[in-house]
Design an enzyme around this catalytic site. Structure first.
Site, PDB file in Angstrom:
ATOM      1  N   ARG A 250       1.036  -1.396   0.073  1.00 50.96           N
ATOM      2  CA  ARG A 250      -0.042  -0.095   0.165  1.00 50.96           C
ATOM      3  C   ARG A 250       0.730   1.257  -0.032  1.00 50.96           C
ATOM      4  NH1 ARG A 250      -4.924   1.527   4.280  1.00 50.96           N
ATOM      5  NH2 ARG A 250      -3.518   1.258   5.720  1.00 50.96           N
TER       6      ARG A 250
ATOM      7  N   ASP B  69      -3.902   3.226  13.922  1.00 51.20           N
ATOM      8  CA  ASP B  69      -3.093   3.910  12.863  1.00 51.20           C
ATOM      9  C   ASP B  69      -3.582   5.418  12.500  1.00 51.20           C
ATOM     10  OD1 ASP B  69      -5.546   3.592  11.508  1.00 51.20           O
ATOM     11  OD2 ASP B  69      -4.655   1.881  10.200  1.00 51.20           O
TER      12      ASP B  69
END
Length: 523
Positions: A160, A444
């Site tokens: 990603r 996150d």
């Protein structure tokens, strides 16, 4: 001219070779103007929403949605069975643990679970290269040696890269910063694409933060150019798009269409999706106010509509539908906490599997067996359930926009949790760690965004808490000091994180992404 301004550590030249940098320079010069145009379109849309506009399915792409004939490419090697995916950053220990976890796929996260500290950017690429080559190792402080299992099934690597909005200040082309997305994609593709093909896999990606099909078209053009330059067959790249912004939910079919020869499906990125809902309609009234983050489950009507539509859209076009994150971090000290949390994870994964999802995410290796067990029970020997077309699903724009029907309260406990999580996370982020266990959850950048955006929304809409106390800047400031005090460490160690949190949570103007000002504070 291309210039590397970051310090060069051990083996950095292997990643930052002249040939790789030339490749990055071509990507920048070819695609940077379009990237800026698309970011400007995002700003125009936000201004229109703030002025009273709304979101809906695009009339100009109605023919694409109505055409039943097109489908995405067949699943690529390593991406046929995706029943369990684990996510995490690309430090050496996490890389090895993820590959050995028993998950089918590892989302090697260079974005939300990773801080773009210069050393993380380059060394993450080194770890990926070493893992694919088979000689990555990690030696713990107590001398224990970890390596990917030589004789076991390793997770397929899916990288990603950063979103289109982020830049990389340590690499300049003609005096301009490169897009972080092109740095992360370009370095990995240049160094690892052929090696992945030789191993029977391929260069696979998760694409974050897209807000529409034109941004997917840009990625597709990047893939085409990259494959041509390296002599790799067109269609080798495969990309799964995270539908984690509110606008993208209205363009899912168009996104698949733009990427169809490179598409590997869509993912229900629930945390960023909630953040995007708040962000896009932050100036509006009660119709877009969300209750405490913990109260917003995937059974909320607007989230239920979103996931149902995602599965139907994917399976109609032959694409995988991947479910959301189980962010719970098991505790070795409190079995009661684990029992309750594991029951919630099982319930969530069972819902996804029964709804037709082909797999789902977990944040910790201990959750892999549970998720796999749930999906095994539904899938059996089948690698996926693409044959479940979900034709009975009917979702209109009103259902996607029905945020007001979300049950739950706005509480002082929720406000305190948001403030504490936001400050603790930012303190860790500024030190170079983007995935942090806080209150038994893996936090996150996405969950930190929810935390600060909810504080901003509640403050600017003069919300009254369950205690009868209105949310004010003074209250947020006091709670920040109290929550820092509860951490039992020197409050001075949280001073910069506290200041940054206030900058993005209580300022008059809403900052698009907290990582933008945070990155500028980073060396």
């Amino acid at each position: 001219m291309i210039e590397v301004t970051g310090p060069l550590g051990e083996r950095y030249e292997e990643v930052l070779s002249a040939e790789a940098l030339d490749f990055l320079a071509e990507l920048h010069r070819t695609f940077e103007p379009r990237r800026r145009e698309l970011l400007a379109l995002r700003a125009e849309r936000e201004a229109a929403l703030a002025a009273g506009g709304t979101l809906g399915f695009l009339p100009e792409t109605a023919e694409i949605r109505a055409d039943p004939s097109w489908r995405v490419a067949e699943p690529a090697p390593g991406l046929v069975d995706r029943r369990v995916e684990i996510t995490g950053p690309t430090d050496a220990k996490m890389t090895i643990n993820a590959l050995n976890s028993g998950a089918k796929v590892w989302l090697a996260d260079l974005e939300d679970a990773n801080t773009p500290l210069w050393s993380n950017v380059v060394e993450g690429q080194l770890n990926l290269r070493d893992a694919i080559a088979g000689y990555l190792q990690y030696i713990s402080p107590d001398g224990r040696r970890y390596r990917p299992r030589p004789d076991g099934e390793l997770a397929t690597i899916v990288v990603r890269p950063r979103g289109w909005h982020l830049t990389e200040k340590h690499i300049l082309v003609d005096g301009e910063r490169l897009a972080g997305a092109l740095v992360d994609f370009g370095l990995y593709f240049f160094h690892c694409a052929r090696a992945q093909l030789a191993s029977g896999s391929g260069p696979y990606f998760y694409l974050p933060k897209l807000e529409g099909h034109l941004e997917a078209r840009l990625w597709n053009d990047v893939f085409v150019l990259a494959q041509e330059r390296l002599g790799i067959p067109r269609g080798t790249v495969r990309a799964t798009v995270l539908i984690e912004t509110f606008p993208a939910a209205f363009e899912m079919e168009e996104i698949l269409y733009e990427l169809r020869e490179h598409s590997a499906g869509l993912n229900a990125g629930r945390w960023d999706y909630m953040f995007s809902v708040i962000k896009k309609f932050r100036t509006r009234g009660a119709e877009f106010l969300l209750p405490d983050r913990a109260a917003v489950t995937m059974t909320a009507p607007f989230l239920r509509a979103y996931t149902e539509l995602l599965v139907r859209t994917c399976h109609r076009r032959g694409a995988h539908a991947i479910g959301g994150m189980a962010a719970f971090i098991p505790s070795r000290r409190d079995p009661a906490v684990n029992e309750t949390a594991f029951a919630k994870v099982r319930e969530d994964k069972t819902r996804e599997a029964n709804d037709g999802f082909d797999g789902s995410w977990v944040a910790h290796p201990d959750l892999v067996p549970l998720c796999r067990e749930v999906f095994d029970a539904v899938l059996g020997d089948r690698p996926h359930q693409l044959d479940r077309s979900r034709d009975e699903v009917r979702v209109d724009a009103a259902a996607l926009l029905d945020v007001a029907a979300t049950p739950g309260q706005i509480t002082e406990a929720g406000l305190r949790n948001n403030v504490s999580v936001g400050i603790q996370y930012l303190a860790s982020w500024l030190r170079g760690s983007g995935a942090v266990a806080i209150f038994n959850l893996m936090e996150d950048a996405a969950t930190a965004e929810i935390s600060r955006s909810q504080v901003w929304q509640w403050l600017h809409h003069h919300v009254t808490l369950d205690t009868g106390v209105p949310v004010t800047r003074e209250l947020v400031e006091r709670i920040a000091d109290e929550e820092i005090g509860r951490l039992g460490t020197d409050p001075a160690g949280y001073a910069e994180a506290r200041a940054l949190f206030m900058e993005v949570a209580v300022a008059d103007e809403f900052v698009d992404f907290l990582t933008l000002p945070a990155y500028e504070r980073m060396p």
